[in-house]
Write an enzyme that holds these catalytic residues in place. Structure first.
Site, PDB file in Angstrom:
ATOM      1  CE  LYS A 110       2.697 -47.030 186.579  1.00  0.00           C
ATOM      2  NZ  LYS A 110       3.284 -46.984 184.804  1.00  0.00           N
ATOM      3  CG  HIS A 112      -0.775 -50.413 187.209  1.00  0.00           C
ATOM      4  ND1 HIS A 112      -0.963 -49.420 188.514  1.00  0.00           N
ATOM      5  CD2 HIS A 112      -0.935 -48.674 186.122  1.00  0.00           C
ATOM      6  CE1 HIS A 112      -1.100 -48.126 187.988  1.00  0.00           C
ATOM      7  NE2 HIS A 112      -0.806 -47.965 186.614  1.00  0.00           N
TER       8      HIS A 112
END
Length: 232
Positions: A110, A112
Site C-alpha cells: 500500500k 498511501h
C-alpha cells in the site's frame, strides 16, 4: 468419556462441513478421496471455535516446550491466514490469558495512508513470530512468507501451526511437505490433527445422516490407497 484433541477436532470438521469425502482434484493435480475446505468456517461460532482449537494446540506445545512461552505476534498469510491469526490471538487471550499480537500481509504494498506491506502488530528485530495456516500441500506459502517477514525485520520464526497435516510426500522427494519445511527452515511444523488421526476418529464417530460410522470401509479403503501412493 475423554476425547483427545484430534478426535474433538475431527468432529468439529465434520459438523462444520469442512471435511468432505468423494473425489477432489488438488492444486497438485492429485485426485484425493477427501478434502478439507477452510472456507467452511464462515460464521462467528465456527471461526471462534477454530481459533480455540489453534490456541489449545499452541498452549499444549508451549507446555511441551516445543514452542516458546513468549509469542509476540501470530502471523497469517493473506488471505486464508488472516482470520486464523486474528481468531487465534483472541482465543489465546480469552482462554489462556496470553497476549499475542496478530499480523498479516497485503498481497500488494500500500502506497498511501499507513502504507507498507504488513497489517497489525509491527514486526521488530528479535520478535518471536508464530505462523498459522490451514493445510499444507507443498509448502509454497511458507517459502513465500518467510522472505517477506525477514525483509521487514530480523524476527525469530518460532514455528508454524496447521489445522491438518495431509502427510503427503512432495513431488520432488519422499518426505512430506511438513518434514521438508522443518528441515529447510529449522522451526517446528505442528498440526492440530493429521489425516490418519482424522480417519481413525472418523471410524469411531456415528454418521448423523444415517446408519454406521462417518468413515465407512469404502472411504477408509480409498484413503489408505491414496496414502499408499502419496503418503510420506
Amino acid at each position: 468419556m475423554f476425547e483427545t484433541l484430534d478426535h474433538r477436532f475431527t468432529r468439529f470438521l465434520l459438523e462444520s462441513g469442512a471435511l468432505k469425502f468423494g473425489e477432489f482434484t488438488l492444486k497438485s493435480g492429485r485426485k484425493s478421496p477427501y478434502f478439507i475446505n477452510a472456507g467452511a468456517f464462515d460464521d462467528g461460532r465456527r471461526i471462534a471455535t477454530l481459533g480455540a482449537f489453534y490456541a489449545e494446540k499452541i498452549q499444549t506445545e508451549i507446555d511441551n516446550e516445543r514452542l516458546p512461552v513468549r509469542i509476540d505476534t501470530i502471523f497469517g498469510p493473506a488471505y486464508k491466514g488472516i482470520p486464523l491469526a486474528v481468531t487465534t490471538a483472541i482465543a489465546m487471550q480469552l482462554n489462556y490469558g496470553v497476549t499475542c499480537g496478530y499480523t498479516f500481509d497485503r498481497k500488494e504494498r500500500k502506497d498511501h495512508g499507513d502504507g507498507g506491506l504488513m497489517v497489525g502488530k509491527p514486526l521488530e528485530d528479535g520478535a518471536n513470530v508464530l505462523l498459522v495456516d490451514d493445510v499444507m500441500t507443498a509448502g509454497t506459502a511458507v517459502r513465500e512468507v518467510v522472505p517477506k517477514l525477514k525483509a521487514q525485520a530480523d524476527v525469530n520464526i518460532v514455528g508454524l501451526v496447521l489445522s491438518v497435516d495431509r502427510m503427503e510426500k512432495t513431488k520432488d522427494a519422499d518426505v512430506s511437505a511438513v518434514q521438508a519445511v522443518q528441515e529447510e527452515f529449522g522451526f517446528p511444523v505442528l498440526a492440530i490433527a493429521n489425516v490418519r488421526q482424522i480417519f481413525d476418529a472418523g471410524r469411531q464417530l456415528a454418521d448423523p445422516a444415517g446408519d454406521g460410522m462417518v468413515v465407512d470401509d469404502a472411504i477408509a479403503r480409498a484413503a489408505e490407497e491414496y496414502l499408499d501412493q502419496y503418503g510420506a
